[in-house]
Design a protein around this motif. Structure first.
Motif, mmCIF file in Angstrom:
data_model
loop_
_atom_site.group_PDB
_atom_site.id
_atom_site.type_symbol
_atom_site.label_atom_id
_atom_site.label_comp_id
_atom_site.label_asym_id
_atom_site.label_seq_id
_atom_site.Cartn_x
_atom_site.Cartn_y
_atom_site.Cartn_z
ATOM 1 N N GLU A 28 0.820 -1.215 0.000
ATOM 2 C CA GLU A 28 0.000 0.000 0.000
ATOM 3 C C GLU A 28 0.852 1.262 0.000
ATOM 4 O OE1 GLU A 28 -2.072 -0.590 3.635
ATOM 5 O OE2 GLU A 28 -3.511 -2.040 2.797
ATOM 6 N N ASN A 29 2.141 1.111 0.266
ATOM 7 C CA ASN A 29 3.030 2.267 0.435
ATOM 8 C C ASN A 29 3.863 2.527 -0.809
ATOM 9 O OD1 ASN A 29 2.615 0.767 3.082
ATOM 10 N ND2 ASN A 29 3.348 2.724 3.822
ATOM 11 N N SER A 30 4.373 3.730 -0.882
ATOM 12 C CA SER A 30 5.297 4.090 -1.946
ATOM 13 C C SER A 30 6.639 3.399 -1.713
ATOM 14 C CB SER A 30 5.486 5.605 -1.968
ATOM 15 O OG SER A 30 6.431 5.983 -2.935
ATOM 16 N N PHE A 31 7.525 3.480 -2.698
ATOM 17 C CA PHE A 31 8.855 2.871 -2.580
ATOM 18 C C PHE A 31 9.805 3.925 -2.023
ATOM 19 C CE2 PHE A 31 12.819 0.982 -3.647
ATOM 20 C CZ PHE A 31 12.604 -0.381 -3.812
ATOM 21 N N CYS A 32 9.902 3.989 -0.701
ATOM 22 C CA CYS A 32 10.768 4.974 -0.062
ATOM 23 C C CYS A 32 11.219 4.443 1.288
ATOM 24 C CB CYS A 32 10.052 6.314 0.102
ATOM 25 S SG CYS A 32 8.685 6.282 1.273
ATOM 26 N N VAL A 33 12.093 5.169 1.939
ATOM 27 C CA VAL A 33 12.692 4.734 3.197
ATOM 28 C C VAL A 33 11.638 4.492 4.281
ATOM 29 C CG1 VAL A 33 14.131 5.527 5.116
ATOM 30 C CG2 VAL A 33 14.944 5.787 2.791
ATOM 31 N N ILE A 34 10.712 5.423 4.429
ATOM 32 C CA ILE A 34 9.702 5.292 5.482
ATOM 33 C C ILE A 34 8.841 4.057 5.270
ATOM 34 C CG2 ILE A 34 7.679 6.398 6.528
ATOM 35 C CD1 ILE A 34 10.387 7.629 7.301
ATOM 36 N N SER A 35 8.591 3.707 4.018
ATOM 37 C CA SER A 35 7.809 2.501 3.725
ATOM 38 C C SER A 35 8.532 1.253 4.207
ATOM 39 C CB SER A 35 7.543 2.402 2.217
ATOM 40 O OG SER A 35 6.794 3.506 1.768
ATOM 41 N N PHE A 36 9.844 1.197 3.972
ATOM 42 C CA PHE A 36 10.613 0.036 4.436
ATOM 43 C C PHE A 36 10.677 -0.001 5.964
ATOM 44 C CE2 PHE A 36 11.855 0.016 0.046
ATOM 45 C CZ PHE A 36 12.125 -1.316 -0.239
ATOM 46 N N ALA A 37 10.726 1.166 6.592
ATOM 47 C CA ALA A 37 10.707 1.218 8.053
ATOM 48 C C ALA A 37 9.359 0.727 8.592
ATOM 49 C CB ALA A 37 10.984 2.643 8.523
ATOM 50 N N GLU A 38 8.274 1.131 7.942
ATOM 51 C CA GLU A 38 6.939 0.679 8.366
ATOM 52 C C GLU A 38 6.787 -0.829 8.202
ATOM 53 O OE1 GLU A 38 3.420 3.631 7.956
ATOM 54 O OE2 GLU A 38 4.578 3.822 6.100
ATOM 55 N N LEU A 39 7.309 -1.355 7.096
ATOM 56 C CA LEU A 39 7.239 -2.798 6.859
ATOM 57 C C LEU A 39 7.985 -3.552 7.958
ATOM 58 C CD1 LEU A 39 6.390 -5.121 5.000
ATOM 59 C CD2 LEU A 39 8.537 -4.796 3.746
ATOM 60 N N TYR A 40 9.130 -3.018 8.355
ATOM 61 C CA TYR A 40 9.914 -3.638 9.419
ATOM 62 C C TYR A 40 9.147 -3.598 10.746
ATOM 63 C CZ TYR A 40 13.464 -3.754 13.137
ATOM 64 O OH TYR A 40 14.164 -4.029 14.281
#
Length: 473
Positions: free
Chosen positions: A351-363
């Motif tokens: 659901e998220n864009s491809f950016c740093v915050i998205s990877f942090a949220e996934l983690y």
């Protein structure tokens, strides 16, 4: 050898150096041996070469030549290295100090002139860190359109993850476009670590003596004068003691020599006069030296701490800018990449864009929020702050996955922190509308389970704030 960088390409890490004979030498990133700074056109360097290929290169300690340095740019190019140039500078400074020692009447001096100002001394001490900061030649305009400036140390691991994932999903991406910003980040972080590690070991007295006091020519000449007069005073006192003993021995003879006694008395009077002169002038000169030291040390200590704090802040700010710019690069490339589109945006659960915050949220989504370690607690608070301030939610009601991907990319192009959810069925639609406040709901009229008006009405019934907009596709 000494030389100047004439050409440097950030994207490849390659450059060209010219020496005093106008001979050109080539170098690459592997031959650069300085962790805190990176090459730039016009930088003066010290290097070793095998033929016309440089095997080792680093920035010279000498980047500017000002009046009072005792060396010129010509001296720089004529010397084989920094050590030889430093010896030449010290030799000329010593000769100048000797000249001052011999010519100045310190008895009439009320103040000691400065040979090097406190800001110049501090700049000399932090030359490596300053070069690291100056390497970031990115204007504010380059990041003014981003939602926020990222915190490098919080997002660093996810920045690396996003970059590696981008390259994994699209092997056609040219990595050289990231070379410059990654190199700048590396050198800034090395400067940061160096300054942080030295914090507990800082000896400002030693730094003051080595970077400021030792370069003050008039002060050093005064110190030499004081030492000379102390030696002369000690010598006079020794001579007086010997003459007094000789006078006493002569006067104790049965028939003392009156002429000898007279000469001894005159010599004692002369020595006492000299002793009084040296003692009085030494008090004045010692006071002059002590006043110079005390006044300048206080100024140096305050200026040093303030300059160090400002420079440290600039390094942290530079790292934050680098993280933001690199994240921007990753986000922009991902939106245009067919590889990312096929393997990332087409997934229903992304659901998220491809950016740093998205990877942090996934983690964070994989962790138990009630038992986070301090680092992850800090990360969670940081991500929540950014999403609260910059996130908007969008919902796409459709069963057409191609259309869904198209809308995702359109939305993510507006802001990397926007989120796009997906409702293929009525039950999904009801659940999402009940649990979320959407800024916009996109309705694919061709693939709705009932009339469009009824779907919108049902959605508005769930909209507690009454702010959700609906758009037909």
């Amino acid at each position: 050898m000494h030389g100047k960088i004439m050409v440097y390409m950030d994207s490849t890490g390659r450059g060209t150096v010219m020496d005093n004979a106008k001979i050109f030498f080539d170098f690459n990133g592997q031959s650069w041996h300085d962790k805190k700074s990176m090459p730039s056109v016009g930088m003066l360097v010290e290097f070793r070469a095998d033929g016309k290929h440089i095997t080792g290169i680093r920035p010279s300690k000498f980047q500017e030549f000002k009046e009072g340095d005792f060396i010129t740019e010509q001296d720089f190019f004529r010397t084989a290295g920094d050590e030889e140039l430093e010896d030449l500078q010290n030799s000329r400074r010593s000769a100048y100090i000797t000249q001052l020692f011999r010519t100045i009447d310190f008895d009439t001096m009320d103040a000691i002139p400065l040979s090097l100002t406190i800001p110049q001394a501090i700049q000399k001490y932090f030359s490596g860190e300053i070069l690291a900061v100056e390497a970031l030649k990115v204007s504010v305009d380059n990041i003014k359109d981003v939602p926020c400036v990222l915190d490098y140390f919080i997002v660093k691991r996810f920045l690396i993850k996003a970059f590696d994932t981008l390259l994994f999903m699209d092997n056609s991406i040219n990595q050289t476009q990231f070379a410059s910003i990654r190199s700048i980040m590396m050198h800034l972080e090395n400067s940061y670590n160096d300054m942080r590690d030295k914090q507990k070991l800082l000896n400002i007295v030693k730094i003051f003596n080595e970077t400021f006091l030792s370069l003050q020519c008039h002060y050093q000449a005064l110190a030499a004068t004081i030492d000379q007069r102390k030696n002369r005073l000690a010598s006079c006192k020794h001579q007086l003691k010997s003459t007094q003993m000789e006078h006493k021995l002569e006067s104790s003879k049965p028939k003392p020599d009156a002429e000898k006694l007279q000469k001894k008395q005159e010599r004692m009077d002369e020595l006492l006069k000299e002793i009084n002169y040296f003692e009085e002038t030494l008090k004045k000169l010692e006071a002059l030296r002590a006043d110079f030291y005390k006044k300048n040390y206080a100024l140096f200590e305050n200026a040093f701490k303030l300059s160090r704090e400002k420079l440290f802040h600039k390094i942290v700010t530079g790292l934050n800018m680098c993280a933001t710019i690199m994240d921007r690069y990753i986000w922009n490339i991902a939106l245009k990449s067919s590889g990312v589109k096929n393997s990332y945006f087409t997934r229903n659960n992304i659901e998220n864009s491809f950016c740093v915050i998205s990877f942090a949220e996934l983690y964070l989504s994989r962790l138990d929020k009630s038992s986070l370690n301090p680092t992850d607690q800090k990360l969670l608070a940081y991500v929540q702050k950014i999403t609260k301030e910059h996130r908007k939610k969008f919902l796409v009601v459709t069963t057409d996955l191609d259309l869904l991907t198209k809308i995702k990319i359109q939305v993510f192009t507006l802001n990397p922190y926007f989120i796009v959810k997906y409702a293929p069925k009525k039950v999904n639609y009801q659940s999402l509308m009940r649990d979320n406040n959407f800024d916009m709901v996109y309705l694919d009229e061709k693939n709705l389970w009932e009339k469009t008006a009824d779907v919108i009405l049902e959605g508005k019934n769930f909209d507690r704030q009454g702010k959700t907009k609906f758009k037909l596709l």
